[in-house]
Design a protein around this motif. Structure first.
Motif, PDB file in Angstrom:
ATOM      1  N   LEU A  56       0.806  -1.220   0.000  1.00  0.00           N
ATOM      2  CA  LEU A  56       0.000   0.000   0.000  1.00  0.00           C
ATOM      3  C   LEU A  56       0.836   1.265   0.000  1.00  0.00           C
ATOM      4  CD1 LEU A  56      -2.785  -0.473   2.688  1.00  0.00           C
ATOM      5  CD2 LEU A  56      -2.906  -0.898   0.250  1.00  0.00           C
ATOM      6  N   CYS A 115     -11.136   0.421   7.606  1.00  0.00           N
ATOM      7  CA  CYS A 115      -9.700   0.446   7.267  1.00  0.00           C
ATOM      8  C   CYS A 115      -9.254   1.813   6.768  1.00  0.00           C
ATOM      9  CB  CYS A 115      -9.407  -0.611   6.202  1.00  0.00           C
ATOM     10  SG  CYS A 115      -7.739  -0.541   5.534  1.00  0.00           S
ATOM     11  N   VAL A 116      -8.128   2.290   7.312  1.00  0.00           N
ATOM     12  CA  VAL A 116      -7.600   3.579   6.859  1.00  0.00           C
ATOM     13  C   VAL A 116      -6.343   3.404   6.008  1.00  0.00           C
ATOM     14  CG1 VAL A 116      -8.588   4.852   8.785  1.00  0.00           C
ATOM     15  CG2 VAL A 116      -6.278   3.915   9.007  1.00  0.00           C
ATOM     16  N   ARG A 117      -6.078   2.189   5.562  1.00  0.00           N
ATOM     17  CA  ARG A 117      -4.989   1.904   4.603  1.00  0.00           C
ATOM     18  C   ARG A 117      -3.610   2.300   5.120  1.00  0.00           C
ATOM     19  NH1 ARG A 117      -9.423   0.636   3.028  1.00  0.00           N
ATOM     20  NH2 ARG A 117     -10.343   1.021   0.972  1.00  0.00           N
ATOM     21  N   CYS A 118      -3.346   2.002   6.394  1.00  0.00           N
ATOM     22  CA  CYS A 118      -2.036   2.367   6.922  1.00  0.00           C
ATOM     23  C   CYS A 118      -0.972   1.339   6.565  1.00  0.00           C
ATOM     24  CB  CYS A 118      -2.107   2.547   8.428  1.00  0.00           C
ATOM     25  SG  CYS A 118      -2.305   0.983   9.300  1.00  0.00           S
ATOM     26  N   ALA A 119      -1.410   0.115   6.286  1.00  0.00           N
ATOM     27  CA  ALA A 119      -0.501  -0.963   5.869  1.00  0.00           C
ATOM     28  C   ALA A 119       0.300  -1.601   7.000  1.00  0.00           C
ATOM     29  CB  ALA A 119       0.450  -0.511   4.773  1.00  0.00           C
ATOM     30  N   ALA A 120       0.018  -1.234   8.235  1.00  0.00           N
ATOM     31  CA  ALA A 120       0.768  -1.841   9.335  1.00  0.00           C
ATOM     32  C   ALA A 120       0.535  -3.347   9.391  1.00  0.00           C
ATOM     33  CB  ALA A 120       0.365  -1.197  10.659  1.00  0.00           C
ATOM     34  N   CYS A 121      -0.710  -3.758   9.096  1.00  0.00           N
ATOM     35  CA  CYS A 121      -1.009  -5.189   9.141  1.00  0.00           C
ATOM     36  C   CYS A 121      -0.199  -5.950   8.094  1.00  0.00           C
ATOM     37  CB  CYS A 121      -2.505  -5.429   8.924  1.00  0.00           C
ATOM     38  SG  CYS A 121      -3.163  -4.782   7.375  1.00  0.00           S
ATOM     39  N   MET A 133      -5.289  -7.023   5.281  1.00  0.00           N
ATOM     40  CA  MET A 133      -6.384  -6.151   4.848  1.00  0.00           C
ATOM     41  C   MET A 133      -6.808  -6.491   3.432  1.00  0.00           C
ATOM     42  SD  MET A 133      -5.150  -3.905   2.416  1.00  0.00           S
ATOM     43  CE  MET A 133      -6.095  -2.400   2.503  1.00  0.00           C
ATOM     44  N   CYS A 175      -3.618  -2.950  14.109  1.00  0.00           N
ATOM     45  CA  CYS A 175      -4.626  -2.226  13.320  1.00  0.00           C
ATOM     46  C   CYS A 175      -5.212  -1.053  14.112  1.00  0.00           C
ATOM     47  CB  CYS A 175      -5.751  -3.156  12.883  1.00  0.00           C
ATOM     48  SG  CYS A 175      -7.037  -2.278  11.966  1.00  0.00           S
ATOM     49  N   PRO A 176      -5.047   0.164  13.620  1.00  0.00           N
ATOM     50  CA  PRO A 176      -5.521   1.335  14.352  1.00  0.00           C
ATOM     51  C   PRO A 176      -7.036   1.500  14.277  1.00  0.00           C
ATOM     52  CG  PRO A 176      -4.683   2.028  12.234  1.00  0.00           C
ATOM     53  CD  PRO A 176      -4.432   0.547  12.331  1.00  0.00           C
ATOM     54  N   ALA A 177      -7.664   0.741  13.373  1.00  0.00           N
ATOM     55  CA  ALA A 177      -9.117   0.851  13.256  1.00  0.00           C
ATOM     56  C   ALA A 177      -9.799  -0.257  14.053  1.00  0.00           C
ATOM     57  CB  ALA A 177      -9.534   0.794  11.790  1.00  0.00           C
ATOM     58  N   ILE A 203      -9.844  -3.480  13.614  1.00  0.00           N
ATOM     59  CA  ILE A 203     -10.511  -4.499  12.805  1.00  0.00           C
ATOM     60  C   ILE A 203      -9.996  -5.880  13.226  1.00  0.00           C
ATOM     61  CG2 ILE A 203     -10.914  -5.344  10.450  1.00  0.00           C
ATOM     62  CD1 ILE A 203     -10.272  -2.476   9.484  1.00  0.00           C
ATOM     63  N   LEU A 214      -8.997  -8.637  12.055  1.00  0.00           N
ATOM     64  CA  LEU A 214      -8.592  -9.238  10.779  1.00  0.00           C
ATOM     65  C   LEU A 214      -8.535 -10.764  10.831  1.00  0.00           C
ATOM     66  CD1 LEU A 214      -5.942  -6.494  10.128  1.00  0.00           C
ATOM     67  CD2 LEU A 214      -7.822  -6.945   8.571  1.00  0.00           C
TER      68      LEU A 214
HETATM   69  S1  SF4 Z   1      -3.766  -2.155   9.934  1.00  0.00           S
HETATM   70 FE1  SF4 Z   1      -5.994  -1.880   9.851  1.00  0.00          FE
HETATM   71  S2  SF4 Z   1      -6.277   0.204   9.070  1.00  0.00           S
HETATM   72 FE2  SF4 Z   1      -4.149  -0.357   8.629  1.00  0.00          FE
HETATM   73  S3  SF4 Z   1      -4.232  -1.199   6.529  1.00  0.00           S
HETATM   74 FE3  SF4 Z   1      -4.433  -2.929   7.940  1.00  0.00          FE
HETATM   75  S4  SF4 Z   1      -6.670  -3.191   8.155  1.00  0.00           S
HETATM   76 FE4  SF4 Z   1      -6.342  -1.149   7.288  1.00  0.00          FE
END
Ligand code: SF4
Lengths: 459, 240
Positions: A153, A307-313, A336, A367-369, A371, A373
């Motif tokens: 991402l 999801c805010v697309r941070c890509a940490a996951c 994600m 995940c900061p949201a 979720i 997963l």
């Molecule tokens: S860590 Fe959470 S918010 Fe960030 S990309 Fe993954 S699913 Fe999305």
């Protein structure tokens, strides 16, 4: 990239190809390790748990109220002179963008990186219409030159080593040859300037759409978004409906947490809030739905839309860190990616992606949201019809596990088999799927039950 | 003496019986009366992880019957314990079973977790450099960090090392290890290499599936490093 096929149905075969190239995993895990280590350092400066609660709450409020926020956003931006378009799906999005470009006889476009752009294949669509598109983020430009999609991402060229990048720049664009990343960056930057000045149209994505004010948040590290959005007289912002948030104040936790979570930076270098077209500029905002509104109301998948697309996951995922993004065969990758591809029905074989998970739970922690997963991936895995071969295997294991007597007998047979046919025993494990560069599990000569009994006798 | 019903995960029973026996001896060392009911088979984690919830439910029913109260249930596997505690909720249990489950949840423990909660300390000596792999489910679902815990505090001579940047999965992943064998092995190679780079005398791994995976990878790397469950190491320390 040529070695990887598009489409989730090719996951297994792609993954095998990738796993046989340990250099790939080495490059990716080294790069993502940097992000992980820095993340841990900078996270000590904030209360991640508290911020996560805030983000989860604000994203939940927004995703449960998308139609209302969309109406407000539309009214605000139109009042400010933006042109607003709603695109129900990929085709509509492409059509709207191409129409705008054609109306202005656009020949060249400068574009900043956007996952939604990948989702709807906007670059390909523009190119097919005979328009030259230049990706202006360094990493994205490199994968464009290499004729491949991004593999991450926020770090689209994470699968390439510095050496490979130098070679691509030199061979495909005549830039270099350079060895140091800094030299490459400077040279590309100079080359990009002319593209910016000559472009007929700019194209950007957005990280958040603020319903209250009709403004858009755009985050970038390279500053290219500011040039993309301000230099050309025509600008298209291609974004999606799930980016809506209610208030300006909602941006604070997002700006604070996303960069820390994604790359371990305290803050993204450039945070732009675009709140009105500049004088003489025509700006079109294209908001894509692609099943998001329906998914947001789904009792199971609704949370994925947060999801805010941070890509940490993605950074912490052991599977991604080994096979990289291309092997998934889909636009969104990693945990994600598995979840979103299913939630948004982006691939007819999306369900197969749920195999690409060890259920290690590392993603859920970052995940900061908020979720869940792994829970969603397990849900995907357990819904729908399993393949016949899996049903058969499960039936076999199920039968041997259906009672203590059978269980013992089955392993007694395995033990005997091992003693009689050492090579066959190894082959049996390979047939079961215990493949790759590792030995096979050794069934113990003496079971626990025997040891327990012997111990009791010994007393 | 308090009674403990031993839960012996299927992999321990057939592949790593010495881990089961070490658990027994350690619990006895702390004064517990240990019982083992050979009618037990599997908690159902295999099937839950596989997405085969109907089969998992059958296993869960049998498991709940075997371990009906009131005795404590202890076993050497964070992932099995976590599966029973957290994942049985996915199985759509009937009312009576649901109540059995609620009752069991609170008296079922991973052996290391149990030691922590009861404040059971091992005292002894072990001169070794020990590399620890933090297994995912024990760490993230049970919430026990084998590195940070004080499980090693009473053991003299031990030097604990671990990959500090992250606790990455070994690549076992239950059914994943045979469904995506090559990827499982690829993850294993990377993660185990990190442990080997720490130049340990022993590698300690607190879950049966992970022990199998780490051993298999070491085999292919032709590395002759012992892989033990923490309870085995503790027993060695006690016996000096
Ligand atoms: S860590 Fe959470 S918010 Fe960030 S990309 Fe993954 S699913 Fe999305």
């Amino acid at each position: 990239m040529a070695e990887f096929r598009r489409g989730a149905k090719n996951l297994r075969r792609n993954a095998k190809t990738a796993a046989r190239r340990p250099e790939l995993g080495a490059v990716i895990s080294r790069a993502t390790d940097h992000a992980i280590i820095r993340r841990r350092e900078v996270m000590q400066e904030i209360d991640f748990a508290a911020q996560r609660r805030r983000i989860q709450q604000l994203r939940q409020n927004a995703t449960q109220n998308l139609p209302g926020l969309l109406d407000r956003f539309k009214a605000r931006v139109e009042a400010k002179g933006f042109h607003f378009h709603m695109a129900v799906d990929t085709n509509a999005a492409r059509r709207i963008v191409i129409d705008v470009a054609k109306r202005h006889t656009v020949q060249t476009v400068v574009k900043s990186k956007s996952m939604l752009g990948e989702e709807v294949g906007i670059r390909e669509a523009l190119e097919q219409a005979g328009i030259q598109v230049t990706e202006t983020d360094l990493g994205e430009y490199i994968v464009q030159l290499n004729h491949e999609p991004p593999s991450h991402l926020t770090a689209p060229a994470v699968h390439l080593s510095t050496g490979e990048v130098g070679e691509i720049l030199y061979k495909q664009a005549g830039i270099g040859p350079f060895e140091k990343p800094e030299q490459m960056a400077v040279a590309v930057r100079q080359f990009m300037r002319t593209r910016f000045f000559n472009a007929d149209m700019g194209m950007a994505g957005a990280n958040a759409l603020i319903a209250e004010t009709g403004a858009m948040l755009m985050m970038s590290n390279e500053g290219n978004i500011r040039l993309v959005t301000s230099l050309p007289r025509l600008l298209v912002v291609l974004t999606s409906v799930d980016k809506l948030v209610e208030r300006m104040a909602d941006l604070a936790p997002l700006i604070r947490v996303i960069p820390k979570n994604a790359t371990g930076q305290r803050i993204t270098n450039y945070c732009t809030v675009l709140s009105a077209p500049r004088q003489g500029q025509e700006v079109h905002i294209v908001v894509v739905n692609n099943n998001r509104m329906a998914a947001a109301g789904d009792p199971v998948f609704g949370q994925a839309i947060r999801c805010v697309r941070c890509a940490a996951c993605i950074n912490v995922c052991p599977v991604f860190r080994t096979i990289g993004g291309h092997a998934y065969g889909t636009v969104y990758v990693g945990p994600m990616g598995i979840v979103l591809t299913n939630a948004l029905h982006l691939d007819p074989h999306a369900r197969m992606l749920s195999d690409a998970c060890t259920l290690c739970d590392a993603c859920a922690q970052v995940c900061p949201a908020g979720i869940d997963l792994p829970g969603l991936i397990l849900h995907i895995r357990s819904s729908g019809n399993p393949r016949l071969i899996d049903r058969f295997k499960a039936w076999v294991v199920g039968m041997t596990y259906a009672g203590a007597g059978r269980f013992k007998a089955a392993f007694w047979a395995l033990r005997l088999f091992k003693r009689l046919f050492a090579a066959g025993y190894r082959r049996l494990w390979r047939m079961l799927g215990w493949t790759g560069r590792r030995g096979v599990p050794r069934v113990a000569g003496k079971t626990f039950d025997r040891m327990w009994d012997d111990d009791a006798k010994g007393d | 003496m308090e009674d403990i019903n031993l839960f012996v995960p299927c992999l321990v029973r057939q592949f790593l019986p010495e881990v089961g026996m070490a658990t027994v001896q350690l619990l006895r060392h702390f004064g517990y009366q240990v019982h083992f009911d050979p009618a037990q088979v599997c908690c159902g984690q295999v099937f839950i992880n596989w997405g085969q919830l109907k089969r998992a439910k059958k296993m869960a029913r049998a498991f709940l019957r075997t371990f009906e109260g009131p005795a404590l249930v202890v076993g050497p596997s964070g992932s099995c314990v976590a599966a029973v505690r957290e994942k049985y909720g996915l199985l759509d249990l009937e009312k009576a079973e649901f109540e059995q489950w609620q009752d069991l949840r609170h008296r079922l423990f991973d052996v290391l977790e149990f030691m922590q909660q009861k404040g059971l300390k091992v005292r002894g000596r072990l001169d070794a450099r020990v590399a620890i792999h933090r297994s995912c489910h024990l760490l993230r679902e049970i919430g026990l960090d084998v590195v940070e815990s004080d499980l090693w505090a009473g053991i003299e001579g031990i030097r604990v090392v671990y990959p500090e940047h992250m606790a990455e999965c070994c690549g076992f992943g239950g059914v994943f290890s045979v469904k995506m064998g090559e990827v499982a092995a690829g993850i294993g190679r990377r993660v185990v290499q990190r442990l080997v780079d720490l130049e340990p005398d022993v590698i300690v791994v607190p879950d049966a599936g992970c022990i199998m995976q780490v051993r298999s990878v070491l085999d292919a790397m032709h590395k002759d490093i012992r892989v033990l469950h923490p309870v085995q190491l503790m027993l060695q320390a006690i016996n000096g």
